[in-house]
Design an enzyme around this catalytic site. Sequence first.
Site, PDB file in Angstrom:
ATOM      1  N   ASP A  23      11.998 -74.684   6.341  1.00  0.00           N
ATOM      2  CA  ASP A  23      10.529 -74.694   6.214  1.00  0.00           C
ATOM      3  C   ASP A  23       9.762 -74.525   7.531  1.00  0.00           C
ATOM      4  OD1 ASP A  23      11.375 -75.219   3.675  1.00  0.00           O
ATOM      5  OD2 ASP A  23      10.386 -77.158   3.472  1.00  0.00           O
ATOM      6  N   LYS A 128      11.746 -72.549  -2.069  1.00  0.00           N
ATOM      7  CA  LYS A 128      12.182 -73.748  -2.808  1.00  0.00           C
ATOM      8  C   LYS A 128      10.949 -74.531  -3.262  1.00  0.00           C
ATOM      9  CE  LYS A 128      12.952 -76.642   1.322  1.00  0.00           C
ATOM     10  NZ  LYS A 128      11.780 -77.471   1.115  1.00  0.00           N
ATOM     11  N   THR A 157      10.110 -81.175   7.660  1.00  0.00           N
ATOM     12  CA  THR A 157      10.049 -82.308   8.557  1.00  0.00           C
ATOM     13  C   THR A 157      11.330 -83.124   8.405  1.00  0.00           C
ATOM     14  OG1 THR A 157       8.927 -83.717   6.918  1.00  0.00           O
ATOM     15  CG2 THR A 157       7.532 -82.464   8.419  1.00  0.00           C
ATOM     16  N   CYS A 161      11.893 -82.726   4.045  1.00  0.00           N
ATOM     17  CA  CYS A 161      12.715 -81.622   3.519  1.00  0.00           C
ATOM     18  C   CYS A 161      14.064 -81.489   4.215  1.00  0.00           C
ATOM     19  CB  CYS A 161      11.925 -80.323   3.599  1.00  0.00           C
ATOM     20  SG  CYS A 161      10.581 -80.298   2.389  1.00  0.00           S
TER      21      CYS A 161
HETATM   22  C1  C5J Z   1       8.697 -80.552   4.327  1.00  0.00           C
HETATM   23  C2  C5J Z   1       6.884 -81.858   3.460  1.00  0.00           C
HETATM   24  N1  C5J Z   1       9.055 -79.285   4.557  1.00  0.00           N
HETATM   25  N2  C5J Z   1       6.886 -82.694   4.497  1.00  0.00           N
HETATM   26  N3  C5J Z   1       7.703 -80.780   3.433  1.00  0.00           N
HETATM   27  O1  C5J Z   1       9.216 -81.466   4.932  1.00  0.00           O
HETATM   28  O2  C5J Z   1       6.137 -82.059   2.536  1.00  0.00           O
END
Ligand code: C5J
Length: 221
Positions: A23, A128, A157, A161
């Site tokens: 991400d 995803k 993060t 994720c």
């Molecule tokens: C990720 C989130 N990618 N923090 N998403 O960690 O909502």
Amino acid sequence: MNIPAQPFGFDLDLAHAALVIIDMQRDFVEPGGFGETLGNDVSLLQAIVPACQAVLQAWRRAGGLVVHTREAHRPDLSDCPPAKRLRGNPSLRIGDEGPMGRILVAGEPGNQIIDTLAPLPGEIVLDKPGKGAFYATPLQNLLEQAGVTQLVFMGVTTEVCVQTSMREANDRGYDCLLLEDCTESYFPHFKAAALEMVRAQGAIVGWTAPSAALLPALAPR
Ligand code: C5J
């Protein structure tokens, strides 16, 4: 090659390993995206980009498999549970129009991976709908087809994720290494706790190591 890691060395087998970048999309790393709508300071996440770039370049040079993920929903939001969209009090909700297009929607400018880590042709790019990279994606099939048994993780993060994806991978039998300076959270103490949780109890979820410990294993011989 044995990578110095915690809680003990990680035996990297590059021919059966994939680099999974979670991400690193504008939604989380740049102002005006999903991360900022939740009230977060996105500059914290920008700090890991140079270290991620160095690993990605070295991994590509070494000929390793690369997987990029994006947290993304279909434009009709049919894969976004109302519980996810309606929770909390963000300044903009998933699917709303923001400065980088619709928040967390596939194909929008904000949903693109940042330029410095942009996928190359042939690399796997997965959208995803959940926090984990295996939920509602073909990731497991793709890894099985490629004979992959080890995953090296970077991205954001850490405690959301990245950790969710590592836990999903661990339950599916993959050995997972998380690069400490190539992952970040909007909450530094959550990052620290997630790293500890991953490697506790004899690597109960996986290993952690600084990227400097991995890079020599990727250097040309
Ligand atoms: C990720 C989130 N990618 N923090 N998403 O960690 O909502």
